[in-house]
Scaffold this motif. Sequence first.
Motif, PDB file in Angstrom:
ATOM      1  N   PHE A 136    -127.861  50.289 -47.414  1.00 37.92           N
ATOM      2  CA  PHE A 136    -127.196  49.221 -46.967  1.00 37.92           C
ATOM      3  C   PHE A 136    -128.230  48.649 -45.726  1.00 37.92           C
ATOM      4  O   PHE A 136    -129.025  49.449 -45.275  1.00 37.92           O
ATOM      5  CB  PHE A 136    -125.939  49.779 -46.364  1.00 37.92           C
ATOM      6  N   SER A 137    -128.173  47.589 -45.659  1.00 34.03           N
ATOM      7  CA  SER A 137    -128.764  46.612 -44.864  1.00 34.03           C
ATOM      8  C   SER A 137    -127.709  45.786 -43.900  1.00 34.03           C
ATOM      9  O   SER A 137    -126.968  44.919 -44.643  1.00 34.03           O
ATOM     10  CB  SER A 137    -129.844  46.008 -45.302  1.00 34.03           C
ATOM     11  N   GLU A 138    -127.564  45.734 -42.819  1.00 29.78           N
ATOM     12  CA  GLU A 138    -126.721  45.025 -42.102  1.00 29.78           C
ATOM     13  C   GLU A 138    -126.983  43.390 -42.366  1.00 29.78           C
ATOM     14  O   GLU A 138    -126.112  42.579 -42.509  1.00 29.78           O
ATOM     15  CB  GLU A 138    -126.753  45.238 -40.656  1.00 29.78           C
ATOM     16  N   ALA A 139    -128.154  43.120 -42.088  1.00 30.51           N
ATOM     17  CA  ALA A 139    -128.685  41.608 -42.333  1.00 30.51           C
ATOM     18  C   ALA A 139    -129.013  41.700 -44.030  1.00 30.51           C
ATOM     19  O   ALA A 139    -129.903  42.346 -44.429  1.00 30.51           O
ATOM     20  CB  ALA A 139    -129.905  41.226 -41.611  1.00 30.51           C
ATOM     21  N   PRO A 140    -128.553  40.447 -44.648  1.00 32.76           N
ATOM     22  CA  PRO A 140    -127.980  39.250 -44.083  1.00 32.76           C
ATOM     23  C   PRO A 140    -126.268  39.315 -44.357  1.00 32.76           C
ATOM     24  O   PRO A 140    -125.765  38.097 -44.189  1.00 32.76           O
ATOM     25  CB  PRO A 140    -128.646  38.356 -45.253  1.00 32.76           C
ATOM     26  N   TRP A 141    -125.678  40.415 -44.480  1.00 29.86           N
ATOM     27  CA  TRP A 141    -124.418  40.342 -44.895  1.00 29.86           C
ATOM     28  C   TRP A 141    -123.389  40.044 -43.631  1.00 29.86           C
ATOM     29  O   TRP A 141    -122.471  39.597 -43.503  1.00 29.86           O
ATOM     30  CB  TRP A 141    -123.847  41.871 -45.514  1.00 29.86           C
ATOM     31  N   SER A 142    -124.261  40.428 -42.347  1.00 28.01           N
ATOM     32  CA  SER A 142    -123.453  40.121 -41.294  1.00 28.01           C
ATOM     33  C   SER A 142    -123.235  38.611 -40.804  1.00 28.01           C
ATOM     34  O   SER A 142    -122.861  38.353 -40.059  1.00 28.01           O
ATOM     35  CB  SER A 142    -124.244  40.818 -39.964  1.00 28.01           C
ATOM     36  N   TRP A 143    -124.105  37.853 -41.772  1.00 25.38           N
ATOM     37  CA  TRP A 143    -123.818  36.272 -41.366  1.00 25.38           C
ATOM     38  C   TRP A 143    -122.758  35.673 -41.843  1.00 25.38           C
ATOM     39  O   TRP A 143    -122.417  34.660 -41.336  1.00 25.38           O
ATOM     40  CB  TRP A 143    -125.348  35.734 -42.289  1.00 25.38           C
ATOM     41  N   ILE A 144    -121.906  36.525 -42.712  1.00 27.30           N
ATOM     42  CA  ILE A 144    -120.941  35.662 -43.360  1.00 27.30           C
ATOM     43  C   ILE A 144    -119.750  36.519 -43.285  1.00 27.30           C
ATOM     44  O   ILE A 144    -118.643  36.189 -43.667  1.00 27.30           O
ATOM     45  CB  ILE A 144    -121.048  35.480 -44.935  1.00 27.30           C
ATOM     46  N   GLY A 145    -119.709  37.512 -42.218  1.00 26.82           N
ATOM     47  CA  GLY A 145    -118.526  38.458 -41.991  1.00 26.82           C
ATOM     48  C   GLY A 145    -118.675  39.832 -41.578  1.00 26.82           C
ATOM     49  O   GLY A 145    -120.042  40.064 -41.210  1.00 26.82           O
ATOM     50  N   ASN A 146    -117.743  40.813 -41.890  1.00 25.95           N
ATOM     51  CA  ASN A 146    -118.000  42.082 -41.550  1.00 25.95           C
ATOM     52  C   ASN A 146    -119.179  42.558 -42.609  1.00 25.95           C
ATOM     53  O   ASN A 146    -118.779  42.461 -43.898  1.00 25.95           O
ATOM     54  CB  ASN A 146    -116.748  42.989 -41.616  1.00 25.95           C
ATOM     55  N   PRO A 147    -120.220  43.053 -41.963  1.00 27.58           N
ATOM     56  CA  PRO A 147    -121.234  43.557 -42.994  1.00 27.58           C
ATOM     57  C   PRO A 147    -120.823  44.447 -44.216  1.00 27.58           C
ATOM     58  O   PRO A 147    -121.365  44.418 -45.298  1.00 27.58           O
ATOM     59  CB  PRO A 147    -122.276  43.858 -42.131  1.00 27.58           C
ATOM     60  N   ARG A 148    -120.237  45.507 -43.616  1.00 29.75           N
ATOM     61  CA  ARG A 148    -119.751  46.540 -44.574  1.00 29.75           C
ATOM     62  C   ARG A 148    -118.840  46.008 -45.463  1.00 29.75           C
ATOM     63  O   ARG A 148    -118.989  46.390 -46.764  1.00 29.75           O
ATOM     64  CB  ARG A 148    -119.206  47.816 -43.771  1.00 29.75           C
ATOM     65  N   LYS A 149    -117.821  45.290 -45.109  1.00 29.78           N
ATOM     66  CA  LYS A 149    -116.916  44.653 -46.085  1.00 29.78           C
ATOM     67  C   LYS A 149    -117.542  43.705 -47.179  1.00 29.78           C
ATOM     68  O   LYS A 149    -117.310  43.875 -48.508  1.00 29.78           O
ATOM     69  CB  LYS A 149    -115.869  43.957 -45.315  1.00 29.78           C
ATOM     70  N   MET A 150    -118.504  42.929 -46.677  1.00 27.87           N
ATOM     71  CA  MET A 150    -119.214  41.913 -47.539  1.00 27.87           C
ATOM     72  C   MET A 150    -119.984  42.676 -48.649  1.00 27.87           C
ATOM     73  O   MET A 150    -120.271  42.275 -49.581  1.00 27.87           O
ATOM     74  CB  MET A 150    -120.004  41.015 -46.777  1.00 27.87           C
ATOM     75  N   TYR A 151    -120.846  43.902 -48.199  1.00 30.24           N
ATOM     76  CA  TYR A 151    -121.530  44.629 -48.926  1.00 30.24           C
ATOM     77  C   TYR A 151    -120.894  45.345 -50.018  1.00 30.24           C
ATOM     78  O   TYR A 151    -121.252  45.075 -51.250  1.00 30.24           O
ATOM     79  CB  TYR A 151    -122.461  45.338 -48.065  1.00 30.24           C
ATOM     80  N   ALA A 152    -119.731  45.670 -49.645  1.00 30.77           N
ATOM     81  CA  ALA A 152    -118.894  46.380 -50.345  1.00 30.77           C
ATOM     82  C   ALA A 152    -118.379  45.545 -51.453  1.00 30.77           C
ATOM     83  O   ALA A 152    -118.303  45.780 -52.902  1.00 30.77           O
ATOM     84  CB  ALA A 152    -117.612  47.043 -49.730  1.00 30.77           C
ATOM     85  N   ARG A 153    -118.004  44.039 -51.279  1.00 26.51           N
ATOM     86  CA  ARG A 153    -117.622  43.116 -52.396  1.00 26.51           C
ATOM     87  C   ARG A 153    -118.735  42.728 -53.233  1.00 26.51           C
ATOM     88  O   ARG A 153    -118.550  42.551 -54.400  1.00 26.51           O
ATOM     89  CB  ARG A 153    -117.043  42.011 -51.422  1.00 26.51           C
ATOM     90  N   ALA A 154    -119.899  42.903 -52.628  1.00 23.01           N
ATOM     91  CA  ALA A 154    -121.323  42.354 -53.578  1.00 23.01           C
ATOM     92  C   ALA A 154    -121.461  43.761 -54.440  1.00 23.01           C
ATOM     93  O   ALA A 154    -121.539  43.385 -55.655  1.00 23.01           O
ATOM     94  CB  ALA A 154    -122.440  42.326 -52.613  1.00 23.01           C
ATOM     95  N   VAL A 155    -121.231  44.998 -54.210  1.00 24.07           N
ATOM     96  CA  VAL A 155    -121.568  46.018 -55.154  1.00 24.07           C
ATOM     97  C   VAL A 155    -120.222  46.170 -56.047  1.00 24.07           C
ATOM     98  O   VAL A 155    -120.634  46.083 -57.354  1.00 24.07           O
ATOM     99  CB  VAL A 155    -121.324  47.401 -54.109  1.00 24.07           C
ATOM    100  N   GLN A 156    -119.165  45.456 -55.716  1.00 17.82           N
ATOM    101  CA  GLN A 156    -117.850  45.585 -56.784  1.00 17.82           C
ATOM    102  C   GLN A 156    -118.314  44.386 -57.853  1.00 17.82           C
ATOM    103  O   GLN A 156    -118.211  44.705 -58.981  1.00 17.82           O
ATOM    104  CB  GLN A 156    -116.591  45.142 -56.058  1.00 17.82           C
ATOM    105  N   ILE A 157    -118.559  43.326 -57.288  1.00 16.48           N
ATOM    106  CA  ILE A 157    -119.092  42.136 -58.137  1.00 16.48           C
ATOM    107  C   ILE A 157    -120.322  42.529 -59.050  1.00 16.48           C
ATOM    108  O   ILE A 157    -120.189  42.430 -60.262  1.00 16.48           O
ATOM    109  CB  ILE A 157    -119.421  40.868 -57.455  1.00 16.48           C
ATOM    110  N   ALA A 158    -121.154  43.228 -58.595  1.00 19.40           N
ATOM    111  CA  ALA A 158    -122.347  43.527 -59.282  1.00 19.40           C
ATOM    112  C   ALA A 158    -121.810  44.685 -60.554  1.00 19.40           C
ATOM    113  O   ALA A 158    -122.460  44.959 -61.540  1.00 19.40           O
ATOM    114  CB  ALA A 158    -123.560  44.460 -58.463  1.00 19.40           C
ATOM    115  N   ALA A 159    -120.857  45.358 -60.176  1.00 21.66           N
ATOM    116  CA  ALA A 159    -120.493  46.639 -61.146  1.00 21.66           C
ATOM    117  C   ALA A 159    -119.382  45.922 -62.165  1.00 21.66           C
ATOM    118  O   ALA A 159    -119.077  46.515 -63.193  1.00 21.66           O
ATOM    119  CB  ALA A 159    -119.677  47.380 -60.376  1.00 21.66           C
ATOM    120  N   GLY A 160    -119.135  44.616 -62.046  1.00 23.01           N
ATOM    121  CA  GLY A 160    -118.378  43.868 -62.940  1.00 23.01           C
ATOM    122  C   GLY A 160    -116.793  43.967 -62.653  1.00 23.01           C
ATOM    123  O   GLY A 160    -116.017  43.785 -63.517  1.00 23.01           O
TER     124      GLY A 160
END
Length: 313
Positions: A136-160
Amino acid sequence: MEAIKLAPELVAAHHTIVITLSKRWHGSNEESLQFARHAMTKAGPGSDMTACLFRAHMLAQSHPIHFDQNPKEAERYLHDPEVTRELNAAFDDWTQPTYVPRRSSIPYLHYAAYWYYLTEDAERLQRALSLTGNTFSEAPWSWIGNPRKMYARAVQIAAGKTPPPLSAEPEPWEDSIAVVDHGVKAMNTGKLADAEKAFFVAFGLAKTAPQEAARMLIALVLLSRSLLRLKQGSLRNRLSSARRQSPCWRPSQSRLHLFWCSGLWRLRCTPRASIGSRFDTLSRQSALPRKRPTDTSWRTCSISWARPITRWG
């Protein structure tokens, strides 16, 4: 510029210059992009210099949102065919099968993952996240919201998978501006204690905001608190001046108490010629137990700022 002369392949130095040349810092996005493209030509195989190109495009895409209040222009730039073609080619060349990411590569790979999360390119998003080793890296996910939540959403999208929709409820940090406004109004009406409490709450809310918004909100809160400190200092000075001009003014009891406890009154009650000898005597006898003086005339001396009324001999 001196750093890139000494280390032409140092990604961190080029990355800093890309940000400095952007329109956000009174430069031009085109100049920032040209510098990033030129930096890529000097990079060797396995370099992370392509991240500078991603960063330059991210600055150009986010500028209309934060400074022009024009999200439609940002959305148009995000899906621009020329931009998409350039970044896809650069990313494919960057992440060839022979590429081995280093520890310093992780923040730069998150830039690519962030861009492909925004453009909904699940295949390249999954490739970028896999190269980070799920780090995990806080930037750049913190630029658009809660970094942990946005990173988790990205992981879900990457997993289909389809992530749940983002909550429409406002984040707590969005109330910080209203709290600052309440504090400014309280300060203008003379309620300085209420203003200080409001600014304290606003500062706590501002620290929970995304990185881009937090910088502006924290600066706003600190500026408001500085104005409050100036107003509090001015009020204290006026009260102190009015108190000194009062005919009933006298030194506070705490000053007299300190004067008594510190033993300074003994020096005031001692002739100046013998002060030095008294200090020498005290320094020689500091380790010895104190003795009660046989001469009790010291008790009748005046504890005041005037000269003593008793005679020492």
